[in-house]
Structures are given as structure tokens and as C-alpha cells.
Design an enzyme around this catalytic site. Structure first.
Site, PDB file in Angstrom:
ATOM      1  CE  LYS A  69      72.931 -53.189  62.970  1.00 21.07           C
ATOM      2  NZ  LYS A  69      73.130 -51.820  62.790  1.00 21.07           N
ATOM      3  N   GLY A 131      82.961 -43.401  67.793  1.00 25.47           N
ATOM      4  CA  GLY A 131      82.522 -44.765  68.086  1.00 25.47           C
ATOM      5  C   GLY A 131      83.330 -45.759  67.355  1.00 25.47           C
ATOM      6  NE  ARG A 155      82.842 -46.029  76.969  1.00 24.02           N
ATOM      7  CZ  ARG A 155      81.730 -46.607  77.409  1.00 24.02           C
ATOM      8  NH1 ARG A 155      80.979 -46.052  78.170  1.00 24.02           N
ATOM      9  NH2 ARG A 155      81.022 -47.781  76.709  1.00 24.02           N
TER      10      ARG A 155
HETATM   11  P1  NAP Z   1      77.381 -50.868  69.602  1.00 25.48           P
HETATM   12  O1  NAP Z   1      77.946 -51.564  68.588  1.00 25.48           O
HETATM   13  O2  NAP Z   1      76.769 -51.179  70.846  1.00 25.48           O
HETATM   14  O3  NAP Z   1      78.515 -49.650  69.651  1.00 25.48           O
HETATM   15  C1  NAP Z   1      78.188 -48.537  70.638  1.00 25.48           C
HETATM   16  C2  NAP Z   1      79.290 -47.515  70.502  1.00 25.48           C
HETATM   17  O4  NAP Z   1      78.924 -46.504  71.632  1.00 25.48           O
HETATM   18  C3  NAP Z   1      80.655 -48.039  71.204  1.00 25.48           C
HETATM   19  O5  NAP Z   1      81.894 -47.061  70.352  1.00 25.48           O
HETATM   20  C4  NAP Z   1      80.904 -47.469  72.470  1.00 25.48           C
HETATM   21  O6  NAP Z   1      81.981 -47.212  73.129  1.00 25.48           O
HETATM   22  C5  NAP Z   1      80.006 -46.169  72.510  1.00 25.48           C
HETATM   23  N1  NAP Z   1      79.488 -45.804  73.858  1.00 25.48           N
HETATM   24  C6  NAP Z   1      78.128 -46.252  74.410  1.00 25.48           C
HETATM   25  N2  NAP Z   1      78.098 -45.772  75.932  1.00 25.48           N
HETATM   26  C7  NAP Z   1      79.232 -44.773  75.798  1.00 25.48           C
HETATM   27  C8  NAP Z   1      79.355 -43.806  76.660  1.00 25.48           C
HETATM   28  N3  NAP Z   1      78.940 -43.663  77.864  1.00 25.48           N
HETATM   29  N4  NAP Z   1      80.300 -43.094  76.361  1.00 25.48           N
HETATM   30  C9  NAP Z   1      81.286 -42.737  75.231  1.00 25.48           C
HETATM   31  N5  NAP Z   1      80.920 -43.998  74.299  1.00 25.48           N
HETATM   32  C10 NAP Z   1      79.852 -44.934  74.542  1.00 25.48           C
HETATM   33  O7  NAP Z   1      76.168 -50.083  68.699  1.00 25.48           O
HETATM   34  P2  NAP Z   1      76.012 -49.648  67.216  1.00 25.48           P
HETATM   35  O8  NAP Z   1      75.310 -50.834  66.589  1.00 25.48           O
HETATM   36  O9  NAP Z   1      77.291 -49.305  66.686  1.00 25.48           O
HETATM   37  O10 NAP Z   1      74.867 -48.223  67.131  1.00 25.48           O
HETATM   38  C11 NAP Z   1      75.309 -47.073  67.565  1.00 25.48           C
HETATM   39  C12 NAP Z   1      74.276 -46.152  67.452  1.00 25.48           C
HETATM   40  O11 NAP Z   1      73.963 -45.979  65.838  1.00 25.48           O
HETATM   41  C13 NAP Z   1      73.030 -46.438  68.027  1.00 25.48           C
HETATM   42  O12 NAP Z   1      72.459 -45.361  68.699  1.00 25.48           O
HETATM   43  C14 NAP Z   1      72.026 -46.908  66.865  1.00 25.48           C
HETATM   44  O13 NAP Z   1      70.679 -46.779  67.157  1.00 25.48           O
HETATM   45  C15 NAP Z   1      72.675 -45.930  65.832  1.00 25.48           C
HETATM   46  N6  NAP Z   1      72.404 -46.421  64.487  1.00 25.48           N
HETATM   47  C16 NAP Z   1      71.690 -45.954  63.711  1.00 25.48           C
HETATM   48  C17 NAP Z   1      71.359 -46.459  62.296  1.00 25.48           C
HETATM   49  C18 NAP Z   1      70.591 -45.537  61.332  1.00 25.48           C
HETATM   50  O14 NAP Z   1      70.082 -46.234  60.192  1.00 25.48           O
HETATM   51  N7  NAP Z   1      70.556 -44.486  61.392  1.00 25.48           N
HETATM   52  C19 NAP Z   1      72.056 -47.684  61.831  1.00 25.48           C
HETATM   53  C20 NAP Z   1      72.896 -48.265  62.856  1.00 25.48           C
HETATM   54  C21 NAP Z   1      72.990 -47.907  64.195  1.00 25.48           C
HETATM   55  P3  NAP Z   1      82.899 -48.343  73.783  1.00 25.48           P
HETATM   56  O15 NAP Z   1      83.510 -49.350  72.589  1.00 25.48           O
HETATM   57  O16 NAP Z   1      84.010 -47.679  74.678  1.00 25.48           O
HETATM   58  O17 NAP Z   1      82.084 -49.174  74.515  1.00 25.48           O
END
Ligand code: NAP
Length: 275
Positions: A69, A131, A155
Site C-alpha cells: 500500500k 497497531g 509493539r
Molecule cells: P502492516 O502494515 O504490515 O502492519 C502490521 C501491524 O501488526 C503493525 O502494527 C505491527 O507492529 C503489528 N504486528 C505484526 N506482528 C506482530 C506481533 N507479533 N506482535 C505485535 N504486533 C505485531 O499490515 P496492515 O496493512 O496494517 O494490515 C494489518 C491487518 O489488518 C492484516 O491482518 C490485514 O489482513 C487486516 N486488514 C483488514 C482489512 C479489512 O478490510 N478487513 C483491511 C486492511 C487490513 P510493528 O509495527 O511493531 O511491526
């Protein structure tokens, strides 16, 4: 002769995506002149080259998922206000030789909420966002639009501070070690981390401290009941998963490409629930 529209979703990996089921359902339902919406894996290292090749092949729109993104944001030549506000693009549109970037996650999240939840748990209430990734940016903007007071906990503390600075909306950052002290004051708690996907459990919150009247939301939709939501369920706290947001953000992208805002029907929801 006009060409049938080609659309799809890019990610890395993208195999898990259920967006094709949603878009292809609406393409058929609305008799849109478009070929099958497809999943396309794009390695972030070759983002520009591979997206340019798709443009050459005549693609007219792409949804963008993890982890592309922010790359899509930099790639777009024209950005909507909402994508500028979030710094992330989940919808690319290619027309008249230009690349437009939009972010439909914000409106998708807003439309996924029942008005009752907005009135009782968000407007003028304390809202905790767990997050600080791409999805968190959209959720923080949406809660802000709905009049909630935003608290961000991540985190990696610096990333929470980074999005607080970037978004320039009023919010507070909570250190994870202080979460237990503030969680009882939160009326809306939303998980935007990827904790809960696959075999991972989300234990960021001690649910015994959560107010009974709070509302808990997990952006994850597969599994339908994450450990996070299951903990809320055990304490009789209201909750919802991310499936409605997924459908609503898709509807908005569909509208951008095909000029039709599709309905979120029971038929489609049953199809998705049955997966
Ligand atoms: P991203 O940019 O990769 O962000 C991941 C987040 O998760 C970061 O805050 C990261 O923390 C945290 N994280 C990952 N592993 C962790 C762990 N072991 N312990 C604690 N925190 C952890 O991903 P994103 O695009 O924001 O997406 C996040 C989630 O939302 C995904 O599951 C995605 O499928 C979902 N989502 C759903 C929709 C929907 O329409 N329902 C839309 C968008 C996204 P750090 O900064 O510390 O790494």
C-alpha cells in the site's frame, strides 16, 4: 470497439485474498462489461516494473493489499485527499495515461459500523487502536472522522509516534507496558495488527479489565473468530470481525472503476460466510 475492463488485486502473497469472490459476484450481478477480477502476486522489489507491465496489458484498476500500500502511494501520480491523509493507497485506477491512487479502507471501515456503535462507543468516546501499520492509518482517520478520541498502541512505539505525527489528527500514543492502566477507560477497541492470522494469538489486552459496555473490533476476517474476539465473547462484550469492512471497501473501489455502487446483499455475505 471498447475493451472489457480488467481489474484485480495485487499483494505479496495474495493467494489468501477473497476479493475476487466479491468483485466477480458484483460484475455478474450488475452485468458489467469486465473480465474476471484476478489475484496477482507482485514482489515489492519489482513493484514498478510489474505494475507497468500490467498497465501495458490494459488493466484498468487494481486493489492493493499487504505489503504494497505504501509503494502504491509513491507510484500514483494523482492522489485523492483521503489517500494523502493516510499515506497509503489500496485502489489504483489507470486512465488517460495517468495513475490515480485512492484509499477506500477509511470509508469501508466507517460503513462497516452500526450507527448504534458509532453513537454509543465512538462519538466523543475513548477509542483504542492496536497497531500502527497501513490499516491502522485508515482506522485512525475513520475514528477521527466519526468524532472519537484516538489512542494508539503498537509493539514498536516509534511507529505509533510516526503515524501520530503523519496523520496530524488529534491522538495519544500509549506505551504497551501502560496498556493495562488505560484499557478500562476505552469504549471502542480495534485490533489492526496482523496478530490473529495463521496460528498467532493476540494477547495485547487483558480482557478482565475491559468495560462491559465496550465494543471490540478485529480487522481480521479469516479466522472469523480470532483469539481476540473469542476473549471478548467469553466476557459477553460485543464484537465484530473485518468481513463487512472488506466488502464495503471493495464496494467503493468497484464504484470508482465501474460507476456502480453495489449492494452488500445477504447472498454475497452467505457466500463469504460459507468459505
Ligand atoms: P502492516 O502494515 O504490515 O502492519 C502490521 C501491524 O501488526 C503493525 O502494527 C505491527 O507492529 C503489528 N504486528 C505484526 N506482528 C506482530 C506481533 N507479533 N506482535 C505485535 N504486533 C505485531 O499490515 P496492515 O496493512 O496494517 O494490515 C494489518 C491487518 O489488518 C492484516 O491482518 C490485514 O489482513 C487486516 N486488514 C483488514 C482489512 C479489512 O478490510 N478487513 C483491511 C486492511 C487490513 P510493528 O509495527 O511493531 O511491526
Amino acid at each position: 470497439m471498447t475493451q472489457s475492463k480488467k481489474t484485480g488485486v495485487i499483494g505479496f502473497p495474495v493467494d489468501h485474498s477473497i476479493s475476487p469472490i466479491i468483485h466477480n459476484h458484483w460484475i455478474k450481478e450488475n452485468n458489467i462489461d469486465a473480465v474476471n477480477y484476478e489475484k496477482i502476486n507482485i514482489d515489492p522489489k519489482h513493484f514498478e516494473k510489474e505494475v507497468c507491465a500490467l498497465i501495458e496489458s490494459g488493466i484498468s484498476g487494481l486493489n492493493v493489499t499487504v505489503p504494497l500500500k505504501e509503494l502504491a502511494f509513491s507510484f500514483a501520480k494523482e492522489l485523492t485527499d483521503v489517500s494523502k491523509q493516510t499515506g497509503a493507497v489500496n485502489t489504483l485506477t489507470f486512465k488517460k495515461g495517468t495513475v490515480c491512487g485512492d484509499n477506500t479502507d477509511v470509508i469501508g471501515f466507517q460503513r462497516s459500523l452500526d450507527q448504534k456503535v458509532v453513537d454509543h462507543n465512538i462519538y466523543n468516546k475513548n477509542c483504542l487502536v492496536l497497531g500502527a501499520g497501513g490499516a491502522a492509518r485508515a482506522v485512525v482517520c475513520a475514528i477521527h472522522n466519526l468524532g472519537g478520541r484516538v489512542y494508539i498502541c503498537n509493539r514498536t512505539l516509534e511507529k505509533a509516534e510516526q503515524i501520530q505525527r503523519f496523520l496530524q489528527t488529534e491522538s495519544e500514543v500509549v506505551d504497551q507496558k501502560d496498556l493495562g492502566d488505560v484499557v478500562g477507560e476505552m469504549q471502542f477497541i480495534v485490533n489492526t495488527t496482523s496478530l490473529g492470522l495463521g496460528n498467532t494469538n493476540n494477547t495485547m489486552i487483558n480482557f478482565t479489565k475491559v468495560d462491559q459496555g465496550a465494543f471490540v473490533y478485529d480487522l481480521i476476517y479469516n479466522p472469523k473468530l480470532t483469539s481476540f474476539l473469542s476473549d471478548a465473547q467469553k466476557r459477553n462484550i460485543q464484537y465484530q470481525n473485518g468481513i463487512k469492512m472488506l466488502v464495503e471497501q471493495a464496494a467503493e473501489s468497484f464504484n470508482i472503476w465501474h460507476n456502480v455502487l453495489p449492494k452488500n446483499s445477504d447472498l454475497l455475505m452467505n457466500k463469504l460466510e460459507g468459505l
